[in-house]
Write a protein that holds these residues in place. Structure first.
Motif, PDB file in Angstrom:
ATOM      1  N   TYR A  77      35.804  34.196  39.125  1.00 10.09           N
ATOM      2  CA  TYR A  77      35.776  32.785  39.531  1.00 10.09           C
ATOM      3  C   TYR A  77      37.146  32.359  40.005  1.00 10.09           C
ATOM      4  CZ  TYR A  77      37.383  32.941  34.761  1.00 10.09           C
ATOM      5  OH  TYR A  77      38.066  33.317  33.626  1.00 10.09           O
ATOM      6  N   ASP A  78      37.160  31.319  40.792  1.00 16.91           N
ATOM      7  CA  ASP A  78      38.434  30.697  41.153  1.00 16.91           C
ATOM      8  C   ASP A  78      38.195  29.240  41.488  1.00 16.91           C
ATOM      9  OD1 ASP A  78      38.108  30.625  44.284  1.00 16.91           O
ATOM     10  OD2 ASP A  78      37.640  32.682  43.663  1.00 16.91           O
ATOM     11  N   ILE A  79      39.222  28.454  41.275  1.00 19.34           N
ATOM     12  CA  ILE A  79      39.203  27.013  41.576  1.00 19.34           C
ATOM     13  C   ILE A  79      40.248  26.762  42.647  1.00 19.34           C
ATOM     14  CG2 ILE A  79      39.672  24.700  40.612  1.00 19.34           C
ATOM     15  CD1 ILE A  79      37.056  25.976  39.578  1.00 19.34           C
ATOM     16  N   ARG A  80      39.922  25.933  43.638  1.00 19.71           N
ATOM     17  CA  ARG A  80      40.875  25.712  44.725  1.00 19.71           C
ATOM     18  C   ARG A  80      42.173  25.132  44.154  1.00 19.71           C
ATOM     19  NH1 ARG A  80      38.006  21.919  48.896  1.00 19.71           N
ATOM     20  NH2 ARG A  80      39.954  22.230  50.024  1.00 19.71           N
ATOM     21  N   ARG A  84      42.997  22.500  40.393  1.00 23.68           N
ATOM     22  CA  ARG A  84      43.217  23.187  39.120  1.00 23.68           C
ATOM     23  C   ARG A  84      43.736  22.218  38.058  1.00 23.68           C
ATOM     24  NH1 ARG A  84      45.507  28.834  41.809  1.00 23.68           N
ATOM     25  NH2 ARG A  84      43.515  29.264  42.831  1.00 23.68           N
ATOM     26  N   LEU A  85      43.671  22.656  36.806  1.00 25.25           N
ATOM     27  CA  LEU A  85      44.151  21.873  35.657  1.00 25.25           C
ATOM     28  C   LEU A  85      43.351  20.590  35.439  1.00 25.25           C
ATOM     29  CD1 LEU A  85      47.986  22.389  36.165  1.00 25.25           C
ATOM     30  CD2 LEU A  85      46.719  23.010  34.119  1.00 25.25           C
ATOM     31  N   LYS A  86      42.101  20.597  35.865  1.00 31.44           N
ATOM     32  CA  LYS A  86      41.257  19.420  35.655  1.00 31.44           C
ATOM     33  C   LYS A  86      40.014  19.789  34.847  1.00 31.44           C
ATOM     34  CE  LYS A  86      42.549  17.289  40.085  1.00 31.44           C
ATOM     35  NZ  LYS A  86      42.021  16.804  41.385  1.00 31.44           N
ATOM     36  N   GLY A  87      39.977  21.004  34.322  1.00 30.60           N
ATOM     37  CA  GLY A  87      38.822  21.423  33.524  1.00 30.60           C
ATOM     38  C   GLY A  87      37.742  22.140  34.313  1.00 30.60           C
ATOM     39  N   TYR A  88      37.936  22.273  35.635  1.00 35.19           N
ATOM     40  CA  TYR A  88      36.871  22.891  36.449  1.00 35.19           C
ATOM     41  C   TYR A  88      36.732  24.392  36.181  1.00 35.19           C
ATOM     42  CZ  TYR A  88      36.616  18.593  39.187  1.00 35.19           C
ATOM     43  OH  TYR A  88      36.446  17.287  39.583  1.00 35.19           O
ATOM     44  N   GLY A  89      37.846  25.040  35.788  1.00 35.73           N
ATOM     45  CA  GLY A  89      37.756  26.471  35.471  1.00 35.73           C
ATOM     46  C   GLY A  89      36.802  26.690  34.305  1.00 35.73           C
ATOM     47  N   LYS A 121      42.432  31.275  28.816  1.00 31.27           N
ATOM     48  CA  LYS A 121      42.001  30.051  28.125  1.00 31.27           C
ATOM     49  C   LYS A 121      40.575  29.682  28.518  1.00 31.27           C
ATOM     50  CE  LYS A 121      45.908  27.418  26.596  1.00 31.27           C
ATOM     51  NZ  LYS A 121      46.536  26.091  26.601  1.00 31.27           N
ATOM     52  N   VAL A 122      40.277  29.844  29.804  1.00 31.30           N
ATOM     53  CA  VAL A 122      38.928  29.538  30.298  1.00 31.30           C
ATOM     54  C   VAL A 122      37.905  30.431  29.577  1.00 31.30           C
ATOM     55  CG1 VAL A 122      37.435  29.842  32.328  1.00 31.30           C
ATOM     56  CG2 VAL A 122      39.617  28.638  32.557  1.00 31.30           C
ATOM     57  N   ILE A 123      38.236  31.704  29.452  1.00 31.88           N
ATOM     58  CA  ILE A 123      37.309  32.659  28.828  1.00 31.88           C
ATOM     59  C   ILE A 123      37.155  32.352  27.336  1.00 31.88           C
ATOM     60  CG2 ILE A 123      36.972  35.099  28.240  1.00 31.88           C
ATOM     61  CD1 ILE A 123      38.512  35.763  30.900  1.00 31.88           C
TER      62      ILE A 123
HETATM   63  C1  LIG Z   1      42.029  30.628  36.349  1.00 36.66           C
HETATM   64  C2  LIG Z   1      41.574  29.342  37.048  1.00 36.66           C
HETATM   65  C3  LIG Z   1      40.103  29.478  37.489  1.00 36.66           C
HETATM   66  C4  LIG Z   1      41.675  28.177  36.012  1.00 36.66           C
HETATM   67  O1  LIG Z   1      41.153  27.021  36.645  1.00 36.66           O
HETATM   68  P1  LIG Z   1      41.507  25.546  36.137  1.00 36.66           P
HETATM   69  O2  LIG Z   1      40.512  24.646  36.773  1.00 36.66           O
HETATM   70  O3  LIG Z   1      42.944  25.252  36.336  1.00 36.66           O
HETATM   71  O4  LIG Z   1      41.210  25.685  34.558  1.00 36.66           O
HETATM   72  P2  LIG Z   1      41.036  24.488  33.548  1.00 36.66           P
HETATM   73  O5  LIG Z   1      41.532  23.208  34.132  1.00 36.66           O
HETATM   74  O6  LIG Z   1      39.646  24.530  33.023  1.00 36.66           O
HETATM   75  O7  LIG Z   1      42.075  24.913  32.419  1.00 36.66           O
HETATM   76  C5  LIG Z   1      41.777  25.804  31.379  1.00 36.66           C
HETATM   77  C6  LIG Z   1      42.973  25.870  30.440  1.00 36.66           C
HETATM   78  O8  LIG Z   1      44.005  26.646  31.052  1.00 36.66           O
HETATM   79  C7  LIG Z   1      45.213  25.920  31.062  1.00 36.66           C
HETATM   80  N1  LIG Z   1      45.927  26.301  32.260  1.00 36.66           N
HETATM   81  C8  LIG Z   1      45.562  26.086  33.539  1.00 36.66           C
HETATM   82  N2  LIG Z   1      46.483  26.587  34.373  1.00 36.66           N
HETATM   83  C9  LIG Z   1      47.443  27.149  33.598  1.00 36.66           C
HETATM   84  C10 LIG Z   1      48.616  27.854  33.867  1.00 36.66           C
HETATM   85  N3  LIG Z   1      49.007  28.087  35.133  1.00 36.66           N
HETATM   86  N4  LIG Z   1      49.360  28.306  32.816  1.00 36.66           N
HETATM   87  C11 LIG Z   1      48.967  28.103  31.547  1.00 36.66           C
HETATM   88  N5  LIG Z   1      47.818  27.452  31.216  1.00 36.66           N
HETATM   89  C12 LIG Z   1      47.078  26.980  32.241  1.00 36.66           C
HETATM   90  C13 LIG Z   1      44.789  24.469  31.067  1.00 36.66           C
HETATM   91  O9  LIG Z   1      45.819  23.629  30.601  1.00 36.66           O
HETATM   92  C14 LIG Z   1      43.615  24.536  30.111  1.00 36.66           C
HETATM   93  O10 LIG Z   1      44.115  24.622  28.792  1.00 36.66           O
HETATM   94  P3  LIG Z   1      43.570  23.701  27.596  1.00 36.66           P
HETATM   95  O11 LIG Z   1      42.224  24.264  27.252  1.00 36.66           O
HETATM   96  O12 LIG Z   1      44.569  23.892  26.504  1.00 36.66           O
HETATM   97  O13 LIG Z   1      43.482  22.320  28.133  1.00 36.66           O
HETATM   98  C15 LIG Z   1      42.486  28.978  38.263  1.00 36.66           C
HETATM   99  O14 LIG Z   1      43.839  28.977  37.846  1.00 36.66           O
HETATM  100  C16 LIG Z   1      42.340  29.958  39.440  1.00 36.66           C
HETATM  101  O15 LIG Z   1      41.483  29.784  40.287  1.00 36.66           O
HETATM  102  N6  LIG Z   1      43.209  30.978  39.465  1.00 36.66           N
HETATM  103  C17 LIG Z   1      43.167  32.006  40.522  1.00 36.66           C
HETATM  104  C18 LIG Z   1      41.967  32.916  40.383  1.00 36.66           C
HETATM  105  C19 LIG Z   1      41.855  33.543  39.023  1.00 36.66           C
HETATM  106  O16 LIG Z   1      42.852  33.892  38.384  1.00 36.66           O
HETATM  107  N7  LIG Z   1      40.603  33.706  38.582  1.00 36.66           N
HETATM  108  C20 LIG Z   1      40.279  34.349  37.328  1.00 36.66           C
HETATM  109  C21 LIG Z   1      40.224  35.806  37.536  1.00 36.66           C
HETATM  110  S1  LIG Z   1      39.967  36.645  35.979  1.00 36.66           S
END
Ligand SMILES: CC(C)(COP(=O)(O)OP(=O)(O)OC[C@H]1O[C@@H](n2cnc3c(N)ncnc32)[C@H](O)[C@@H]1OP(=O)(O)O)[C@@H](O)C(=O)NCCC(=O)NCCS
Length: 150
Positions: A77-80, A84-89, A121-123
């Motif tokens: 998965y990935d979020i644009r 990011r950092l809005k809970g969509y992951g 964290k997402v996992i």
């Molecule tokens: C991984 C990814 C999907 C997370 O998406 P997101 O929408 O930012 O995730 P969320 O907002 O749901 O955050 C989940 C948690 O991670 C934390 N987090 C997000 N970005 C972070 C970062 N760069 N460093 C540390 N923690 C981070 C958030 O604060 C949150 O923590 P919390 O539960 O304590 O509040 C996004 O960073 C992404 O698309 N990355 C590139 C692709 C990728 O790595 N995919 C996964 C392959 S295994």
């Protein structure tokens, strides 16, 4: 969305910048086992969107190969970048796990780089239990493998 990833230095959507229709056909073909790369498995693609505004994408692989058991697992998965950092992951993985359950999967394997703290964290938020860590055969980096019971 593809432009945004490119500007952030992430090439994953570059194919969509050229022939978008061909890109979508490729994704749809993935679910029907059309034109899969050797060793590839059928997969379903899901989009997280607000109306017509795409926020993220996930892939659900229908089964594992030894290579995917090693690295890749059932779901990617990935979020644009701007969303990011809005809970969509957390949300996109939760919704994709529900789709996996509908397909009859009883547990899902997820892998990520050990230093991908956001993905870990997402996992974990979605019930992932760390099974082991290993060195990736592809990147030489440390990766984590998690199972999520469905
Ligand atoms: C991984 C990814 C999907 C997370 O998406 P997101 O929408 O930012 O995730 P969320 O907002 O749901 O955050 C989940 C948690 O991670 C934390 N987090 C997000 N970005 C972070 C970062 N760069 N460093 C540390 N923690 C981070 C958030 O604060 C949150 O923590 P919390 O539960 O304590 O509040 C996004 O960073 C992404 O698309 N990355 C590139 C692709 C990728 O790595 N995919 C996964 C392959 S295994």
């Amino acid at each position: 969305m593809a432009e945004e990833y490119s500007l952030a230095g992430d090439a994953r959507y570059r194919p969509a910048l050229g022939d978008f229709a061909a890109y979508v056909r490729g994704l749809l073909g993935g679910a029907r086992v059309v034109g899969l790369s050797p060793g590839g498995v059928p997969f379903s693609t899901f989009w997280l969107a607000s109306g017509r505004y795409p926020i993220g994408r996930s892939s659900l692989r229908h089964y594992l190969t030894p290579e995917l058991e090693d690295e890749g697992g059932h779901i990617g998965y990935d979020i644009r970048p701007s969303e990011r950092l809005k809970g969509y992951g957390k949300l996109i993985l939760r919704l994709t796990l529900a789709e996996a359950r509908k397909r009859g999967l009883r547990r899902a394997l997820l892998t990520c780089d050990a230093d991908n703290f956001a993905s870990a964290k997402v996992i974990e938020w979605n019930g992932g239990r760390l099974r082991e860590q290993a060195v990736s055969k592809r990147s030489g980096k440390l990766i984590s493998r998690y199972w999520i019971e469905l």
